[in-house]
Design a protein around this motif. Structure first.
Motif, PDB file in Angstrom:
ATOM      1  N   GLU A   1     -31.267  30.757  12.343  1.00  0.00           N
ATOM      2  CA  GLU A   1     -31.066  31.130  10.942  1.00  0.00           C
ATOM      3  C   GLU A   1     -32.369  31.010  10.152  1.00  0.00           C
ATOM      4  OE1 GLU A   1     -28.473  29.820   6.972  1.00  0.00           O
ATOM      5  OE2 GLU A   1     -28.165  28.772   8.878  1.00  0.00           O
TER       6      GLU A   1
ATOM      7  N   LEU B   1     -34.548  34.015   8.294  1.00  0.00           N
ATOM      8  CA  LEU B   1     -34.905  33.977   6.879  1.00  0.00           C
ATOM      9  C   LEU B   1     -36.407  34.137   6.683  1.00  0.00           C
ATOM     10  CD1 LEU B   1     -32.573  31.059   5.762  1.00  0.00           C
ATOM     11  CD2 LEU B   1     -32.436  33.413   4.924  1.00  0.00           C
TER      12      LEU B   1
ATOM     13  N   ASN C   1     -25.422  24.618   4.084  1.00  0.00           N
ATOM     14  CA  ASN C   1     -26.389  25.594   3.565  1.00  0.00           C
ATOM     15  C   ASN C   1     -27.824  25.102   3.678  1.00  0.00           C
ATOM     16  OD1 ASN C   1     -24.781  27.910   2.046  1.00  0.00           O
ATOM     17  ND2 ASN C   1     -23.697  25.979   1.656  1.00  0.00           N
TER      18      ASN C   1
ATOM     19  N   ARG D   1     -30.947  27.611   4.552  1.00  0.00           N
ATOM     20  CA  ARG D   1     -31.319  28.538   3.478  1.00  0.00           C
ATOM     21  C   ARG D   1     -31.923  27.789   2.288  1.00  0.00           C
ATOM     22  NH1 ARG D   1     -30.554  33.675   1.801  1.00  0.00           N
ATOM     23  NH2 ARG D   1     -30.217  34.048  -0.420  1.00  0.00           N
TER      24      ARG D   1
END
Length: 497
Positions: free
Chosen positions: A4, A8, A99, A102
């Motif tokens: 992830e 990003l 989260n 992120r």
């Protein structure tokens, strides 16, 4: 690095931004465009360019947010039980962790710090909500013995609407540090993040919403200090202000709050000493000194920005420390170097001015001393890890906060002299002590005027440990159970029976 995070990072360097970044205020449980329609840019310090825009609010937006907080305080949040508050805070901690990837990437882009530092900040924020979730249903009063004909007791009540002015050096974790205990105590909140780093405070409010926090309990209004911060801290409905920032702005906040007899917690500047005695473990102390000043590119209020060292080990210690400083890599935070960017061009120019002035006065530069750029792009706002050696006690390099990767070295002739030098500024936020002699360490800890003292490990402690300063470093304490006090008021009830 997770898939992830890699995705990003790839998205950012391919497009110059990220999808789904917030660009409005968070008020009363939803996104609100600023009433004036204004927008501002936020910059990636690692490249020195804008990568997103956000709401440029003003006083009518603050009014809307405060009114939403008042409705929640008088309504659903004021009636929530402590265990209900606790469960929401636990879910918020889980939401932050869910989260985390992120949040860390966005914090790196907005602030300039390294990805590993941002990831640590996110973990700390989750732990803060977890800690205060455990405290929410354990706030209680006392009973007083007045004799058989009286019953006297106290209760702890939420102070009401709280204002939180968040700094740019630790945007996410500082927001959590003040917000979590305020919510645990039953208060509502309006947050004003720094205009340099607005994004993660907005995302935190959204995470809290998904955790079940009722509308209006947490509100975030973005914009400048003049147009948002000033009307917020001066608002007559705000009953407590938590401020982290400069001494000058802290004075202004305190004066504005005083007009409404509003209580304040001020966490202000620092010029914290690392007191290194001749019997220290030199290898370990050199490494500790390195990260005491160069973590977060030195942009930490409690950074070990002064090295107070006994003369007998000064030369060898500085030689070793300079060698380590010169080994540190700099670059864009998403590439995870040792040291990230300076958070704004304004701050970079301030740091550079201090060092250029030192050079002009022939102060020895033992390491660094120059502005740099990202080695991959040739862009960004960077300053080399710097050591300024043998600085006099009255010099501005000792007396003023630089807030960057610049270490000022002071040489002491004895333990007593080291104590005098350590206490020789108007600040009193933190101090480090390095010695194998525990008696010396504890005596110095007793006599150094600072809110927290670290022995043989700088930044030792955790969310459980109270944090705050003395003298110009402010007053009040955050973190730990002490951090709840600012958000509670004591009511005494006495009955004759």
């Amino acid at each position: 690095m997770s898939a992830e995070t890699e995705a990003l990072i790839a998205e950012y360097f391919a497009t110059g931004t990220l999808k789904g970044l917030p660009h409005n205020h968070w008020i009363d449980g939803q996104w609100y465009a600023p009433l004036n329609g204004g927008q501002m840019e936020t910059f990636d310090p690692g490249l020195g360019r804008a990568f997103a825009s956000f709401a440029a609010g003003d006083e009518p937006d603050v009014e809307r947010a405060v009114n939403a907080a008042e409705r929640a305080q008088q309504g659903v949040w004021g009636k929530a039980t402590p265990v209900e508050r606790s469960r929401i805070l636990y879910r918020a901690a889980e939401g932050i962790r869910a989260n985390a990837e992120r949040l860390a990437v966005i914090e790196t882009l907005d602030n300039g710090k390294t990805l590993s530092e941002a990831q640590s900040d996110v973990r700390s924020a989750a732990r803060l909500f977890e800690y205060y979730a455990g405290a929410a249903d354990k706030l209680h009063g006392e009973t007083m013995a007045l004799g058989p004909d009286y019953v006297s007791q106290t209760s702890l009540e939420p102070v009401g609407i709280t204002a939180h002015v968040i700094p740019w050096n630790y945007p996410f974790s500082t927001a959590a540090r003040g917000l979590a205990p305020a919510l645990a105590a039953g208060c509502t909140a309006v947050l004003k993040p720094a205009e340099q780093t607005p994004l993660t405070a907005l995302l935190l409010a959204e995470i809290l919403h998904h955790a079940g926090l009722p509308a209006g309990v947490c509100n975030v209004v973005t914009g400048t200090g003049a147009k948002v911060g000033a009307p917020l801290v001066a608002h007559p409905k705000v009953r407590h202000v938590t401020f982290t920032g400069s001494v000058q702005t802290g004075r202004t906040v305190m004066q504005a709050a005083a007009r409404n007899i509003t209580s304040v917690t001020l966490e202000l500047g620092g010029k914290s000493p690392m007191v290194v005695l001749s019997d220290c473990d030199m290898d370990a102390t050199v490494e500790d000194a390195l990260w005491a000043i160069y973590s977060n590119a030195g942009q930490i209020c409690s950074a070990g920005s002064r090295l107070v060292i006994e003369r007998s080990i000064h030369a060898e210690f500085i030689e070793r420390l300079a060698a380590r400083a010169n080994q540190l890599t700099l670059g864009h935070g998403l590439h995870n170097p040792h040291v990230g960017a300076i958070s704004s061009l304004e701050q970079l120019e301030k740091i550079s001015a201090f060092v250029e002035d030192a050079k002009a006065r022939d102060i020895k530069v033992a390491a660094g001393g120059t502005r740099l750029s990202d080695p991959r792009s040739g862009a960004g706002w960077f300053f080399a890890p710097t050591i300024l050696d043998r600085v006099a006690a009255a010099d501005r390099l000792v007396q003023e906060e630089i807030f960057g990767p610049v270490l000022s070295v002071q040489v002491a002739d004895s333990v007593e002299h080291a104590l005098t030098l350590a206490n020789g500024t108007a600040f009193g936020l933190a101090a480090g002590i390095y010695t194998r002699d525990i008696t010396k360490a504890l005596r110095l800890a007793r006599d150094i005027d600072a809110g927290q003292v670290y022995i043989n490990e700088y930044y030792a402690g955790g969310v459980e440990t109270p944090f705050g300063g003395n003298k110009l470093s402010g007053f009040g304490r955050e973190k730990g159970l002490e951090g709840l006090r600012s958000y509670c008021r004591v009511k005494a009830v006495t009955a004759r029976i």
